[in-house]
Write an enzyme that holds these catalytic residues in place. Structure first.
Site, PDB file in Angstrom:
ATOM      1  N   PRO A   1      -1.833   5.048   2.245  1.00 31.50           N
ATOM      2  CA  PRO A   1      -0.455   5.423   1.950  1.00 31.50           C
ATOM      3  C   PRO A   1      -0.330   6.191   0.643  1.00 31.50           C
ATOM      4  O   PRO A   1      -0.701   5.680  -0.413  1.00 31.50           O
ATOM      5  CB  PRO A   1       0.261   4.068   1.834  1.00 31.50           C
ATOM      6  CG  PRO A   1      -0.763   3.022   2.107  1.00 31.50           C
ATOM      7  CD  PRO A   1      -2.093   3.643   2.058  1.00 31.50           C
ATOM      8  N   GLU A   2       0.133   7.403   0.734  1.00 32.21           N
ATOM      9  CA  GLU A   2       0.472   8.152  -0.467  1.00 32.21           C
ATOM     10  C   GLU A   2       1.979   8.357  -0.415  1.00 32.21           C
ATOM     11  O   GLU A   2       2.647   7.773   0.422  1.00 32.21           O
ATOM     12  CB  GLU A   2      -0.320   9.460  -0.529  1.00 32.21           C
ATOM     13  CG  GLU A   2      -1.813   9.169  -0.544  1.00 32.21           C
ATOM     14  CD  GLU A   2      -2.676  10.339  -1.002  1.00 32.21           C
ATOM     15  OE1 GLU A   2      -2.158  11.234  -1.672  1.00 32.21           O
ATOM     16  OE2 GLU A   2      -3.871  10.343  -0.679  1.00 32.21           O
TER      17      GLU A   2
ATOM     18  N   HIS B   1      -4.172 -10.367   9.193  1.00 34.55           N
ATOM     19  CA  HIS B   1      -3.950  -9.555   7.997  1.00 34.55           C
ATOM     20  C   HIS B   1      -2.482  -9.332   7.692  1.00 34.55           C
ATOM     21  O   HIS B   1      -2.131  -8.438   6.942  1.00 34.55           O
ATOM     22  CB  HIS B   1      -4.675  -8.218   8.138  1.00 34.55           C
ATOM     23  CG  HIS B   1      -6.155  -8.361   8.303  1.00 34.55           C
ATOM     24  ND1 HIS B   1      -6.940  -9.043   7.386  1.00 34.55           N
ATOM     25  CD2 HIS B   1      -6.998  -7.935   9.262  1.00 34.55           C
ATOM     26  CE1 HIS B   1      -8.201  -9.017   7.790  1.00 34.55           C
ATOM     27  NE2 HIS B   1      -8.255  -8.365   8.929  1.00 34.55           N
TER      28      HIS B   1
ATOM     29  N   ARG C   1      -6.972  -5.150   3.334  1.00 32.12           N
ATOM     30  CA  ARG C   1      -7.729  -5.256   2.078  1.00 32.12           C
ATOM     31  C   ARG C   1      -6.953  -5.899   0.937  1.00 32.12           C
ATOM     32  O   ARG C   1      -7.482  -6.087  -0.140  1.00 32.12           O
ATOM     33  CB  ARG C   1      -8.228  -3.872   1.685  1.00 32.12           C
ATOM     34  CG  ARG C   1      -9.148  -3.349   2.767  1.00 32.12           C
ATOM     35  CD  ARG C   1      -9.921  -2.140   2.395  1.00 32.12           C
ATOM     36  NE  ARG C   1     -10.600  -1.666   3.600  1.00 32.12           N
ATOM     37  CZ  ARG C   1     -11.320  -0.569   3.669  1.00 32.12           C
ATOM     38  NH1 ARG C   1     -11.443   0.183   2.598  1.00 32.12           N
ATOM     39  NH2 ARG C   1     -11.900  -0.219   4.783  1.00 32.12           N
TER      40      ARG C   1
ATOM     41  N   ARG D   1      -4.344  17.433 -22.236  1.00 30.13           N
ATOM     42  CA  ARG D   1      -5.101  16.549 -21.339  1.00 30.13           C
ATOM     43  C   ARG D   1      -6.424  17.246 -21.043  1.00 30.13           C
ATOM     44  O   ARG D   1      -6.451  18.230 -20.312  1.00 30.13           O
ATOM     45  CB  ARG D   1      -4.310  16.296 -20.046  1.00 30.13           C
ATOM     46  CG  ARG D   1      -2.949  15.654 -20.285  1.00 30.13           C
ATOM     47  CD  ARG D   1      -3.040  14.255 -20.841  1.00 30.13           C
ATOM     48  NE  ARG D   1      -3.551  13.302 -19.881  1.00 30.13           N
ATOM     49  CZ  ARG D   1      -2.789  12.530 -19.123  1.00 30.13           C
ATOM     50  NH1 ARG D   1      -1.484  12.556 -19.240  1.00 30.13           N
ATOM     51  NH2 ARG D   1      -3.326  11.695 -18.261  1.00 30.13           N
TER      52      ARG D   1
END
Length: 270
Positions: A2-3, A89, A107, A151
């Site tokens: 999932p993004e 799950h 997970r 950065r």
DNA sequence: TAATTTGCCTGATAGC
DNA sequence: TGCTATCAGGCAAATT
């Protein structure tokens, strides 16, 4: 995995049935990333007022407090009018008078935590440092360029860090950088205005496109059994050794910040 | 078996 | 030297 697009697709699918629903119970399965932070019975009777999103976090606002959800790397949410018995799950059920919201997360890197309003310490810690929403007007090239200066880390790592712009995960970072013609290892600070503008546009395009088609279906992402279709449009992700769809050069795979990264050495020059 | 995945955390380091 | 921001590496769980 999932993004942002997958989380937003999830939000849109669950918001309608959940608005106004009254909580009748909470079922906890195996422990997730963090404890819920409230006695489940204390939620009974509260009503869902809104279902929002910030980055990859879903926020279920209740008439008092709310629930912050993260799908981790394998989580998915389903809404059931009449939920079947939970599977191995299925680690969290929010039962309401309208149906059940169920988190399936093999997970268990996902999380559900209770937040007591906007000033909640845990919520502030998780949400406070998040960058700008990539699909909102506040994400624009000039401030994006300014944020990348100073950065020195590779641009892909900076995108993944989420403190400049949120929601760009491993898949979409590789895809956006390909579309912008920028090598993932390039120090963020070395990108000039032109390339930053291209990257800005590419991030929006790739996320908006993924959102339009219902998110990616890689591994086990699905919402109520419906797959997204973005995986059909991947240009570099997961295509190591295969010819670039633009120039035919074999796609290269490297590790960057412990994550698999894909790029075309010709279309994305140093 | 080692590899894979996300995002927070820790300890190290760069720069002012 | 000291402070802050940043960065690299580690970790969790389950599956392949």
């Amino acid at each position: 995995m999932p993004e942002l697009p997958e989380v937003e697709v999830t939000r849109r699918r669950i918001v309608a049935p959940m608005l106004g629903a009254r909580i009748t119970g909470v079922r906890l399965g195996a422990p997730l990333r963090w404890p819920l932070g409230i006695e489940p019975t204390a939620l009974v009777g509260r009503r869902v007022q809104q279902v929002g999103r910030r980055g990859k976090y879903l926020l279920i606002e209740l008439d008092h407090g709310g629930l912050l959800l993260h799908l981790g790397m394998s989580g998915s949410l389903a809404w059931w009018d009449d939920a079947p018995p939970p599977g191995r799950h299925d680690h969290f059920d929010l039962c309401t008078d309208r149906g059940t919201l169920r988190l399936h997360d093999p997970r268990r890197f996902g999380a559900v935590l209770y937040v007591d309003g906007a000033e909640d310490a845990r919520a502030r810690k998780l949400l406070g440092a998040l960058g700008v929403e990539p699909l909102e007007p506040a994400f624009e090239p000039v401030s994006f360029h300014a944020a990348l200066r100073g950065r020195r880390a590779p641009i892909k790592s900076v995108l993944l860090a989420g403190d400049v712009v949120v929601g760009v995960g491993n898949i979409y970072a590789s895809e956006a950088l390909f579309r912008a013609g920028i090598r993932p290892t390039t120090p963020a600070s070395r990108l000039g205005r032109t390339r930053v503008a291209r990257l800005h546009a590419a991030i929006r395009e790739v996320l908006q496109r993924a959102l339009d088609v219902g998110g990616s279906t890689l591994r086990d992402f699905r919402v109520n059994g419906q797959d997204g279709h973005f995986q059909l449009e991947l240009w570099v992700y997961g295509r190591a050794g295969e010819p670039c769809r633009v120039c035919g050069t074999p796609i290269r795979a490297i590790r960057l910040g412990q994550r698999s990264t894909f790029y075309c050495p010709r279309c994305q020059p140093r």
